[in-house]
Design an enzyme around this catalytic site. Structure first.
Site, short mmCIF file in Angstrom:
data_model
loop_
_atom_site.label_atom_id
_atom_site.label_comp_id
_atom_site.label_asym_id
_atom_site.label_seq_id
_atom_site.Cartn_x
_atom_site.Cartn_y
_atom_site.Cartn_z
NE ARG A 104 -11.98 0.44 0.53
CZ ARG A 104 -10.79 0.78 1.05
NH1 ARG A 104 -10.48 0.37 2.27
NH2 ARG A 104 -9.92 1.49 0.39
CB THR B 51 -1.00 0.08 1.16
OG1 THR B 51 -1.88 -1.04 1.12
CG2 THR B 51 -1.86 1.34 1.02
CG ASN C 19 -4.63 -7.66 4.05
OD1 ASN C 19 -5.34 -7.50 5.03
ND2 ASN C 19 -4.59 -6.79 3.05
CD GLU C 20 -7.93 -5.75 2.01
OE1 GLU C 20 -7.32 -5.29 1.03
OE2 GLU C 20 -8.44 -5.03 2.89
CD1 TRP D 171 -1.46 -5.99 2.82
CD2 TRP D 171 -1.03 -6.66 4.90
NE1 TRP D 171 -2.32 -5.33 3.67
CE2 TRP D 171 -2.07 -5.72 4.95
CE3 TRP D 171 -0.58 -7.23 6.09
CZ2 TRP D 171 -2.68 -5.32 6.14
CZ3 TRP D 171 -1.18 -6.84 7.28
CH2 TRP D 171 -2.21 -5.91 7.30
CD GLU E 287 -7.28 -3.24 6.31
OE1 GLU E 287 -6.52 -4.23 6.33
OE2 GLU E 287 -7.30 -2.41 5.38
#
Length: 677
Positions: A387, A101, A189-190, A143, A265
């Site tokens: 979001r 990120t 992660n995600e 991540w 998160e």
């Protein structure tokens, strides 16, 4: 006397004969709505705590370089109990050498035969958190992963035993080298989860005696809940189902599992009053609407260059270690409304819910007689999170009466803490202690405005901690240099450099007893298993994004014969996940003896090129000078190219980097910039 359900408009004591009179009183203008706070019928779910994330990625990068006492002050605002945010949970990225990120975080195992449990700053941060709050819960989550785990593929699951070994080694290293007990571990992660891998991870943890480490899955949406319902072995392996940015609602499958549910998160919103409103709303409504017993903020502290993605989206801001300035932002005090008056292991009451005219309330107890009620009346426009999209709704001023029943019916007085986050206020109020409220006839009434937060509690321990004002904000120094001559560096990275692809570390060059014993080295030799669309080049940025006219000088040492390459750069306009699209002025030299000047990191916009005579395994000095629309370059102090028209970004960071994932050393880095103002 029967209990009053949450939101009921029937007052206690209204018998059948008086019902019409009571109803008339309740419906009169300004009559308060009535809400029960009651544990007589049992309790709700156990509260697991409020937390925040460092990483995902490099969100705490600049914090480590703060001077004292400011660095200690920032840490106190985050972790010290009954002082600031007083976090219950601290979640960190397990560095995977890739962009996640706002930068890359280094892995503890760059290569299969490499283990180093002192890289980066997450170990240090976890110890600082534990120093202030020994009870804080620690979570690790990958991540990204170093490339060797994928055996040439951008995928960590083909060899689940290898991935489990890698992750569990991080847990063991935390204990062995830092005496840190990790409480929970995540999957990826995600990104996609793999059922076989989760089972292998659980088996590996248990086999090594780490039965107390819980698995959180899958840090994305609620999709894994369906698999948990139909697979008893997966159900046994997973302790917590964690979803990201759930919009305060859990999927029905997730609720049906009966498992602990977390917003593992959430938030990720600019930390002004609207961000504070977002945080206040979801801290309550994640439980009211979704049965989620923990909410974890990304990110904890916005300690990265502001122009990187999601600038200022931490609970507070600490982005200027060179000045010592930091900002204790509104979300810190919204966190305190919950964290300073609860603890993990408390229980939500069943009597929680929405207020009649908008907003919500939750009530929690330690089952020892203590009670905390948190009330929020955030309007739509004052609480929009990044979001998901927030449907329209209305909130208006209201009076609310809370009836204390069950074990709370004999309480006489409650402490009150208050915030007003209305964006129309010139001076928002945050975490102000008000006069205690008297409980009369088993109830108390509050006049609730819009965009307010109240904590009403039996606890006397709240505190709005403070320090003398930090130094004033100022830009990055116009002149800066670093010779990397640190014999025992406290951290693996040099101050202010923010790796955006690759990993740059302090290095002791034992083969050079001369001027380059201590250097700065890019250490990745293989593309990692990525989380973002990482560049194929390594790059670390530094300085003031507004710099335009600048001279960047650095000694470089290419270690890869024939194919190696290195650059210095100015006006770099991109970092974070879109680093591969970065434009600027890049001055490259290569081990084959050529040079190139490009307007982009990937080298497609070629401004000039030629022969330089550089070879690997010898030191050279590169100097890039940019002024207005022209740039020039020097090699070892002599002009190599000049007056190249830039035509790219007008400003940006300085940077160093390599043409691929390869060993390269840097030394005697220096910047001289003109004031952009």
């Amino acid at each position: 006397m029967g209990t009053v359900p949450a939101g009921s408009r029937r007052a206690p004591g209204c018998g059948e004969g008086m019902f019409i009179l009571c109803l008339a009183l309740l419906l009169a203008p300004g009559a308060p709505a009535q809400y029960s706070v009651d544990d007589f019928g049992g309790l709700g779910r156990m509260f697991d705590g409020i937390g925040a994330i460092s990483g995902g990625g490099a969100t705490s990068r600049l914090l480590v370089n703060y001077p004292e006492p400011q660095r200690t002050e920032i840490l106190d605002y985050l972790f010290k109990p009954n002082f600031g945010a007083s976090l219950h949970i601290f979640k960190v990225e397990i560095g995977g050498d890739a962009q996640t990120t706002d930068g890359t975080e280094p892995s503890h195992m760059h290569y299969p035969d490499d283990q180093n449990y002192f890289r980066g700053y997450e170990w240090w941060l976890m110890k600082e958190a534990k120093k202030r709050n020994p009870a804080i819960k620690l979570i690790g989550l990958p991540w990204a992963f170093p490339g060797w785990i994928g055996y040439g593929k951008n995928w960590p699951y083909d060899f689940p035993d290898v991935t489990a070994y890698y992750v569990v080694s991080w847990i063991i290293g935390a204990k062995q080298y830092h005496n840190l007990d990790i409480d929970y571990i995540g999957i990826w992660n995600e990104r996609a989860y793999d059922i076989k891998y989760i089972k292998v991870l659980r088996h590996t943890l248990d086999r090594l005696g780490l039965t107390n480490v819980g698995i959180i899955a899958a840090d994305g949406d609620w999709g894994i809940a369906h698999d948990v319902l139909i697979d008893p072995y997966l159900n046994e392996a997973v302790q917590v189902i964690g979803a990201h940015y759930p919009g305060t609602h859990a999927a029905q499958d997730a609720i049906q599992t009966g498992k602990t549910l977390w917003a593992s998160e959430d938030y990720s919103t600019y930390n002004d009053e609207v961000g504070g409103g977002c945080w206040a709303r979801i801290l309550n409504q994640n439980y009211v609407n979704g049965n989620m017993t923990s909410t974890i903020s990304w990110n904890m502290v916005a300690s990265y260059y502001e122009q990187l993605p999601f600038g200022l989206e931490g609970l507070m801001t600490a982005k200027e270690p060179w000045s010592g300035n930091y900002v204790v932002s509104t979300p810190i005090w919204i966190t305190a409304h919950t964290t300073q008056f609860t603890q993990p292991g408390w229980y939500y009451l069943r009597t929680v819910g929405h207020l009649d005219k908008g907003g919500s309330y939750v009530a929690l107890t330690d089952r020892l007689g203590n009670l905390t009620v948190i009330i929020e009346t955030m309007s739509h426009n004052n609480s929009i999170c990044i979001r998901p999209p927030l449907p329209e709704y209305n909130v208006s001023a209201q009076n609310a009466t809370f009836y204390l029943q069950g074990s709370f019916q004999n309480l006489q007085e409650l402490q009150v803490w208050y915030s007003n986050l209305d964006i129309n206020n010139t001076k928002p109020v945050t975490f102000k202690k008000l006069t205690p409220v008297k409980v009369q006839n088993g109830s108390f009434t509050l006049q609730l405005g819009v965009n307010e937060v109240y904590t009403v509690t039996t606890l006397l321990t709240g505190q709005k901690g403070s320090f003398p004002d930090p130094p004033k904000s100022k830009p990055f120094p116009l002149k800066y240099k670093d010779d990397f001559s640190v014999r025992n560096p406290p951290f693996s990275e040099a101050p202010y450099f923010a790796d955006q692809s690759g990993v740059f570390e302090y290095f002791t060059n034992t083969s050079d007893p001369g001027d380059h014993v201590f250097t700065f080295r890019q250490v990745l030799t293989q593309r990692p298993i990525t989380w973002a669309s990482d560049a194929n080049q390594a790059i670390s940025v530094i300085g003031n994004y507004q710099w335009s006219n600048i001279t960047v000088t650095c000694d470089i040492y290419i270690e890869t014969v024939e194919t190696g390459g290195v650059f210095v750069a100015a006006r770099v306009d991109q970092g974070g996940s879109p680093t591969d699209r970065a434009k600027g002025i890049f001055f490259w030299v290569f081990a084959d003896g050529t040079y190139k000047v490009t307007g982009d990191l990937i080298g497609e916009i070629v401004l000039c090129k030629g022969l330089a005579g550089v070879r690997a395994r010898s030191w050279h000095t590169l100097t890039l000078h940019v002024d207005g629309t022209n740039a020039s370059g020097l090699l070892n102090g002599s002009p190599l190219w000049k007056e190249v028209v830039t035509g790219g970004p007008l400003h940006g960071w300085a940077a160093i980097g390599t043409s691929s994932f390869e060993f390269t050393q840097f030394d005697n880095f220096m910047i001289e910039a003109k004031d952009p103002e």
